[in-house]
Design an enzyme around this catalytic site. Structure first.
Site, short mmCIF file in Angstrom:
data_model
loop_
_atom_site.label_atom_id
_atom_site.label_comp_id
_atom_site.label_asym_id
_atom_site.label_seq_id
_atom_site.Cartn_x
_atom_site.Cartn_y
_atom_site.Cartn_z
N GLU A 109 0.81 -1.22 0.00
CA GLU A 109 0.00 0.00 0.00
C GLU A 109 0.85 1.28 0.00
O GLU A 109 0.37 2.34 0.40
CB GLU A 109 -0.96 -0.01 1.18
CG GLU A 109 -2.02 -1.10 1.05
CD GLU A 109 -3.19 -0.87 2.00
OE1 GLU A 109 -4.27 -0.50 1.50
OE2 GLU A 109 -3.01 -1.02 3.22
N HIS A 128 -0.83 5.54 7.55
CA HIS A 128 -1.97 4.69 7.19
C HIS A 128 -2.11 3.64 8.27
O HIS A 128 -1.14 2.97 8.61
CB HIS A 128 -1.76 4.04 5.83
CG HIS A 128 -2.77 2.96 5.55
ND1 HIS A 128 -4.13 3.22 5.50
CD2 HIS A 128 -2.65 1.62 5.36
CE1 HIS A 128 -4.78 2.09 5.28
NE2 HIS A 128 -3.91 1.11 5.20
N HIS A 130 -5.09 0.82 10.59
CA HIS A 130 -6.35 0.08 10.64
C HIS A 130 -6.92 0.12 12.06
O HIS A 130 -7.45 -0.89 12.54
CB HIS A 130 -6.13 -1.38 10.22
CG HIS A 130 -5.40 -1.55 8.92
ND1 HIS A 130 -4.59 -2.64 8.67
CD2 HIS A 130 -5.34 -0.78 7.80
CE1 HIS A 130 -4.07 -2.52 7.45
NE2 HIS A 130 -4.50 -1.41 6.90
N HIS A 198 -11.74 -0.82 5.99
CA HIS A 198 -10.29 -0.94 5.90
C HIS A 198 -9.57 -0.17 7.02
O HIS A 198 -8.93 -0.78 7.86
CB HIS A 198 -9.87 -0.45 4.50
CG HIS A 198 -8.41 -0.53 4.22
ND1 HIS A 198 -7.88 -0.35 2.96
CD2 HIS A 198 -7.34 -0.75 5.02
CE1 HIS A 198 -6.56 -0.47 3.00
NE2 HIS A 198 -6.22 -0.71 4.24
ZN LIG Z 1 -4.27 -0.87 4.83
#
Ligand SMILES: [Zn+2]
Length: 269
Positions: A109, A128, A130, A198
């Site tokens: 990613e 980023h 989760h 996500h």
């Molecule tokens: Zn991710």
């Protein structure tokens, strides 16, 4: 001279066979040079802080734009955040190509970071994650809103990126430039963007900002769920004007005070 000629003949040949894929694999981008040691130190600390604060677990990542070139950024090889050291950091271009991966595997990613740096000149760091606390706000019609002054950066709300709208059925990962571009578009000029089913991506002008925002976004999500759970439906959020004043007054003083504490703990000092 020989090098130039052989590259040209390679280029000419690859036009026939599909230049982009072949070139991408064969010609790594040039390095912007050695990054500022302070930036590297802060980036390593950021990985560990986010793990220690429970914002990331074995997954999730943080990057910083290279201090010497706007079209390069630095992030770790594919590795659990708490294990990252300076030796694990790799320089990338905005197409997600590594300058020199040394054969190591990369985060699939990384295109999240690449395309946000391309779209947002003001952004110098990206996280980023989760975090479980934010997931409900990406999969229901309940908007994530600022509950207290520490999360004033939420402003009028957080956009939600739904990968299905542009890409149909996927494995949910932002694993190429096109998906990264769509995410950057959904982010717009905001400080963060939820990703349906996500997680979330958070941006900022420095590493302390993006780490601080990630930590307080997680806390804000938990507080909001708690406040809504008390019932009555009468939750008083920060007014957009109040949120704006938090931003205008320097947003938690640039997270300088907690940053020193988080960094000292993360680096075992
Ligand atoms: Zn991710």
């Amino acid at each position: 001279m020989t090098k130039t000629i052989s590259r040209r003949s390679f280029l000419a040949g690859s036009v026939v066979f599909g230049a982009h894929a072949v070139l991408g694999a064969q010609q790594p981008p040039a390095s912007a040079g050695v990054a500022d040691p302070a930036l590297i130190q802060d980036l390593v600390a950021a990985y560990r802080i986010l793990a220690q604060q429970g914002v990331v677990d074995g997954y999730g990542h943080v990057s910083a734009r290279h201090n010497r070139a706007a079209n390069r950024f630095i992030m770790a090889r594919s590795l659990a955040p708490e294990l990252v050291t300076a030796a694990d950091l790799i320089e990338f271009d905005l197409d997600g190509n590594a300058v020199d991966a040394k054969g190591r595997s990369l985060y699939s990613e990384r295109f999240i970071h690449a395309e946000i740096y391309r779209a947002r000149a003001d952004v110098r760091a990206v996280v980023h994650n989760h975090a479980p606390s934010v997931i409900p706000f990406g999969v229901t019609n309940v908007a994530l809103r600022p509950m207290y002054h520490m999360a004033g950066f939420i402003g009028t709300g957080v956009p939600v990126f739904d990968i299905r709208k542009s890409f149909g059925m996927t494995d949910m990962l932002v694993s190429d430039s096109a998906k990264g571009r769509a995410l950057a578009q959904a982010l717009g000029d905001k400080t963060c963007v939820l990703m349906r089913g996500h997680g979330v991506t958070v941006v900022g002008p420095t590493i302390p900002y993006v780490v601080g925002r990630s930590i307080y976004l997680d806390l804000n999500a938990r507080i909001q769920a708690q406040a809504m759970g008390l019932g009555g439906g009468n939750v008083t959020y920060l007014d957009p004007q109040e949120a704006q004043k938090v931003l205008d007054s320097g947003e938690n003083r640039g997270y300088e005070r907690p940053w020193e504490l988080w960094k000292a703990k993360a680096m075992g000092k």
